[in-house]
Design a protein around this motif. Structure first.
Motif, PDB file in Angstrom:
ATOM      1  N   LYS A  54      -4.884  -3.590  16.380  1.00  0.00           N
ATOM      2  CA  LYS A  54      -4.296  -3.069  15.142  1.00  0.00           C
ATOM      3  C   LYS A  54      -3.150  -2.113  15.450  1.00  0.00           C
ATOM      4  CE  LYS A  54      -8.708  -3.200  12.627  1.00  0.00           C
ATOM      5  NZ  LYS A  54      -9.698  -2.390  11.857  1.00  0.00           N
ATOM      6  N   PRO A  55      -2.156  -2.002  14.556  1.00  0.00           N
ATOM      7  CA  PRO A  55      -1.131  -0.957  14.718  1.00  0.00           C
ATOM      8  C   PRO A  55      -1.706   0.411  14.406  1.00  0.00           C
ATOM      9  CG  PRO A  55      -0.783  -2.180  12.682  1.00  0.00           C
ATOM     10  CD  PRO A  55      -1.887  -2.896  13.419  1.00  0.00           C
ATOM     11  N   ASP A  56      -0.987   1.453  14.814  1.00  0.00           N
ATOM     12  CA  ASP A  56      -1.499   2.810  14.650  1.00  0.00           C
ATOM     13  C   ASP A  56      -1.772   3.162  13.192  1.00  0.00           C
ATOM     14  OD1 ASP A  56      -1.272   2.968  17.323  1.00  0.00           O
ATOM     15  OD2 ASP A  56       0.317   4.470  17.382  1.00  0.00           O
ATOM     16  N   GLN A  57      -0.870   2.744  12.283  1.00  0.00           N
ATOM     17  CA  GLN A  57      -1.053   3.090  10.877  1.00  0.00           C
ATOM     18  C   GLN A  57      -2.346   2.511  10.326  1.00  0.00           C
ATOM     19  OE1 GLN A  57       1.552   1.606  12.196  1.00  0.00           O
ATOM     20  NE2 GLN A  57       3.300   3.023  11.994  1.00  0.00           N
ATOM     21  N   GLN A  58      -2.679   1.297  10.710  1.00  0.00           N
ATOM     22  CA  GLN A  58      -3.899   0.684  10.208  1.00  0.00           C
ATOM     23  C   GLN A  58      -5.136   1.301  10.843  1.00  0.00           C
ATOM     24  OE1 GLN A  58      -3.935  -3.578  10.388  1.00  0.00           O
ATOM     25  NE2 GLN A  58      -6.065  -3.741   9.722  1.00  0.00           N
ATOM     26  N   ILE A  59      -5.026   1.725  12.111  1.00  0.00           N
ATOM     27  CA  ILE A  59      -6.180   2.374  12.762  1.00  0.00           C
ATOM     28  C   ILE A  59      -6.584   3.623  12.001  1.00  0.00           C
ATOM     29  CG2 ILE A  59      -6.948   3.566  14.834  1.00  0.00           C
ATOM     30  CD1 ILE A  59      -5.249   1.672  16.476  1.00  0.00           C
ATOM     31  N   PHE A  60      -5.605   4.475  11.669  1.00  0.00           N
ATOM     32  CA  PHE A  60      -5.921   5.706  10.949  1.00  0.00           C
ATOM     33  C   PHE A  60      -6.281   5.425   9.496  1.00  0.00           C
ATOM     34  CE2 PHE A  60      -3.266   7.291  14.462  1.00  0.00           C
ATOM     35  CZ  PHE A  60      -4.102   8.285  14.949  1.00  0.00           C
ATOM     36  N   GLY A  61      -5.711   4.368   8.909  1.00  0.00           N
ATOM     37  CA  GLY A  61      -6.041   4.040   7.532  1.00  0.00           C
ATOM     38  C   GLY A  61      -7.441   3.492   7.367  1.00  0.00           C
ATOM     39  N   ASP A  62      -7.983   2.855   8.400  1.00  0.00           N
ATOM     40  CA  ASP A  62      -9.317   2.261   8.324  1.00  0.00           C
ATOM     41  C   ASP A  62     -10.429   3.199   8.746  1.00  0.00           C
ATOM     42  OD1 ASP A  62      -8.085  -0.040   7.512  1.00  0.00           O
ATOM     43  OD2 ASP A  62      -8.203  -1.044   9.459  1.00  0.00           O
ATOM     44  N   LEU A  63     -10.095   4.421   9.162  1.00  0.00           N
ATOM     45  CA  LEU A  63     -11.124   5.326   9.664  1.00  0.00           C
ATOM     46  C   LEU A  63     -12.101   5.784   8.594  1.00  0.00           C
ATOM     47  CD1 LEU A  63      -9.134   7.637  12.122  1.00  0.00           C
ATOM     48  CD2 LEU A  63     -10.777   5.863  12.696  1.00  0.00           C
ATOM     49  N   SER A  64     -11.704   5.723   7.351  1.00  0.00           N
ATOM     50  CA  SER A  64     -12.559   6.230   6.284  1.00  0.00           C
ATOM     51  C   SER A  64     -13.601   5.228   5.803  1.00  0.00           C
ATOM     52  CB  SER A  64     -11.704   6.661   5.085  1.00  0.00           C
ATOM     53  OG  SER A  64     -10.924   5.570   4.606  1.00  0.00           O
ATOM     54  N   GLY A  65     -13.629   4.022   6.349  1.00  0.00           N
ATOM     55  CA  GLY A  65     -14.571   3.018   5.869  1.00  0.00           C
ATOM     56  C   GLY A  65     -15.029   2.102   6.973  1.00  0.00           C
TER      57      GLY A  65
ATOM     58  N   VAL B 200     -10.145  -7.001  10.778  1.00  0.00           N
ATOM     59  CA  VAL B 200      -9.435  -7.408   9.560  1.00  0.00           C
ATOM     60  C   VAL B 200      -8.107  -6.668   9.510  1.00  0.00           C
ATOM     61  CG1 VAL B 200     -11.524  -7.947   8.277  1.00  0.00           C
ATOM     62  CG2 VAL B 200     -10.634  -5.625   8.224  1.00  0.00           C
ATOM     63  N   GLY B 201      -7.165  -7.229   8.755  1.00  0.00           N
ATOM     64  CA  GLY B 201      -5.863  -6.608   8.590  1.00  0.00           C
ATOM     65  C   GLY B 201      -4.809  -7.256   9.471  1.00  0.00           C
ATOM     66  N   ASP B 202      -3.830  -6.451   9.856  1.00  0.00           N
ATOM     67  CA  ASP B 202      -2.704  -6.924  10.667  1.00  0.00           C
ATOM     68  C   ASP B 202      -3.111  -6.936  12.142  1.00  0.00           C
ATOM     69  OD1 ASP B 202      -0.267  -7.730  11.588  1.00  0.00           O
ATOM     70  OD2 ASP B 202       0.732  -5.788  11.260  1.00  0.00           O
ATOM     71  N   LEU B 203      -3.648  -8.050  12.613  1.00  0.00           N
ATOM     72  CA  LEU B 203      -4.127  -8.171  13.994  1.00  0.00           C
ATOM     73  C   LEU B 203      -3.095  -8.905  14.834  1.00  0.00           C
ATOM     74  CD1 LEU B 203      -7.828  -9.232  13.324  1.00  0.00           C
ATOM     75  CD2 LEU B 203      -6.898  -6.924  13.584  1.00  0.00           C
ATOM     76  N   SER B 204      -2.859  -8.406  16.043  1.00  0.00           N
ATOM     77  CA  SER B 204      -1.905  -9.038  16.960  1.00  0.00           C
ATOM     78  C   SER B 204      -2.173  -8.561  18.373  1.00  0.00           C
ATOM     79  CB  SER B 204      -0.460  -8.712  16.561  1.00  0.00           C
ATOM     80  OG  SER B 204      -0.193  -7.324  16.734  1.00  0.00           O
ATOM     81  N   LEU B 205      -1.471  -9.167  19.325  1.00  0.00           N
ATOM     82  CA  LEU B 205      -1.565  -8.780  20.736  1.00  0.00           C
ATOM     83  C   LEU B 205      -0.426  -7.854  21.157  1.00  0.00           C
ATOM     84  CD1 LEU B 205      -2.539 -12.245  22.285  1.00  0.00           C
ATOM     85  CD2 LEU B 205      -4.051 -10.313  21.824  1.00  0.00           C
ATOM     86  N   THR B 206       0.218  -7.224  20.189  1.00  0.00           N
ATOM     87  CA  THR B 206       1.374  -6.370  20.477  1.00  0.00           C
ATOM     88  C   THR B 206       0.993  -5.204  21.375  1.00  0.00           C
ATOM     89  OG1 THR B 206       2.328  -6.960  18.331  1.00  0.00           O
ATOM     90  CG2 THR B 206       3.229  -5.025  19.453  1.00  0.00           C
ATOM     91  N   ASN B 207      -0.161  -4.607  21.121  1.00  0.00           N
ATOM     92  CA  ASN B 207      -0.579  -3.460  21.933  1.00  0.00           C
ATOM     93  C   ASN B 207      -0.798  -3.850  23.388  1.00  0.00           C
ATOM     94  OD1 ASN B 207      -0.592  -1.647  19.733  1.00  0.00           O
ATOM     95  ND2 ASN B 207      -2.648  -2.308  19.141  1.00  0.00           N
ATOM     96  N   TYR B 208      -1.342  -5.026  23.628  1.00  0.00           N
ATOM     97  CA  TYR B 208      -1.594  -5.468  25.001  1.00  0.00           C
ATOM     98  C   TYR B 208      -0.291  -5.756  25.748  1.00  0.00           C
ATOM     99  CZ  TYR B 208      -6.583  -5.822  24.019  1.00  0.00           C
ATOM    100  OH  TYR B 208      -7.882  -5.527  23.698  1.00  0.00           O
ATOM    101  N   THR B 209       0.665  -6.382  25.074  1.00  0.00           N
ATOM    102  CA  THR B 209       1.962  -6.618  25.721  1.00  0.00           C
ATOM    103  C   THR B 209       2.701  -5.305  25.968  1.00  0.00           C
ATOM    104  OG1 THR B 209       2.968  -6.995  23.542  1.00  0.00           O
ATOM    105  CG2 THR B 209       2.160  -8.923  24.731  1.00  0.00           C
TER     106      THR B 209
END
Length: 303
Positions: free
Chosen positions: A47-58, A65-74
């Motif tokens: 997940k991108p950073d914005q989604q990581i912090f946005g999903d912390l409350s639930g 779920v959400g915007d999933l990709s391999l961007t962080n690994y690359t």
């Protein structure tokens, strides 16, 4: 006859599976509790950073779920030489495990199967070393390894050099012998009947032959346990490489994680890097968990 059988079924209570259901439920809850951090790390690595912090409350924080990709690994391989760090740690850990099994098993064999004066006192001293934390002798150990000689091969033959700093051997050799590994091998060797040694000696075998052909082939669970317990600290080593290794091409994976906190920390990349260095450890434990449990259970049978 039918009345008697029905009464026996009535007094026997619920089936065994139903009676064990609460125990299994507690185990599942505990497994999920301890698995939550690993699941969160693996899911957040995609997940991108914005989604990581946005999903912390639930509960979405633990769901892919959400915007999933391999961007962080690359991005990990672009930011740090992750492949080099992984290969370094793999080579260092594997070498430490192999040498540790050989050295510690030989020491335990001499202490458990051979009779000579002072062996019980020596075993006590070896066990006593376990109460000394590594941080208390880390600095003196740095001074010692910097003074140790080493033979290096060059174009003119062997050359005697001084100092082990900035080398692979300084990350391996100081941690080959370990008191707990010797103790674990010793306890397991004690459970092997010594009549096998006597029979082998009568047949003309030497002590090394007994070690290689009888004792070690029967010590699979102990070998697997020592391999796991040696691999984990070697793979997770951070303080020691940080003190003795300055060249980037010699650093292990744990030192590489500090690269992500130098400028702009990206938590998605940190989760991706953490997942890459955690999965090998989990795979190793899952592969040898049965032998690990069997060794721990059998090591306490005879002491």
């Amino acid at each position: 006859m039918s009345t008697r059988s029905s009464q026996s079924r009535a007094t026997s209570g619920p089936p065994t599976a139903w009676r064990r259901l609460p125990v299994h439920a507690v185990r599942v809850v505990l497994a999920l509790f301890f698995a939550f951090p690993v699941v969160f790390m693996l899911v957040s690595s995609f997940k991108p950073d914005q989604q990581i912090f946005g999903d912390l409350s639930g509960p979405r924080a633990f769901l892919p779920v959400g915007d999933l990709s391999l961007t962080n690994y690359t991005a990990v391989f672009e930011r740090v030489p992750a492949l080099r760090f992984l290969l370094n740690s793999l080579a260092i850990s594997a070498t430490t495990v192999v040498l540790g099994i050989v050295v510690n098993s030989l020491a335990a064999f001499a202490l458990s199967r051979m009779r000579w004066p002072g062996r019980k006192l020596l075993l006590t001293l070896i066990i006593a070393t376990l109460i000394v934390p590594f941080e208390t002798f880390a600095l003196p150990l740095v001074w010692w390894v910097n003074e140790l000689p080493w033979l290096e091969l060059n174009g003119f033959g062997l050359t005697l050099t001084e100092g082990w700093l900035d080398t692979y051997r300084v990350q391996v050799l100081p941690f080959v012998a370990h008191g707990f590994s010797i103790f674990l091998f010793h306890q397991y060797f004690q459970s092997i009947p010594k009549e096998l040694d006597e029979a082998a000696l009568i047949d003309g075998a030497g002590w090394f032959g007994i070690y290689r052909r009888i004792v070690m082939p029967l010590s699979g669970p102990a070998i697997a346990t020592v391999a796991i317990l040696t691999f984990l600290p070697a793979w997770n080593s951070y303080l020691w490489p940080l003190m003795v290794v300055q060249q980037e091409e010699l650093r292990p994976v744990m030192v590489g994680i500090q690269y992500f906190f130098q400028l702009n920390p990206s938590w998605g990349e940190i989760m991706a890097y953490s997942s890459m260095i955690t999965v090998p450890v989990l795979a190793l434990f899952l592969a040898f968990q049965r032998s690990f449990i069997n060794s721990i259970a059998s090591s306490g049978v005879k002491g």
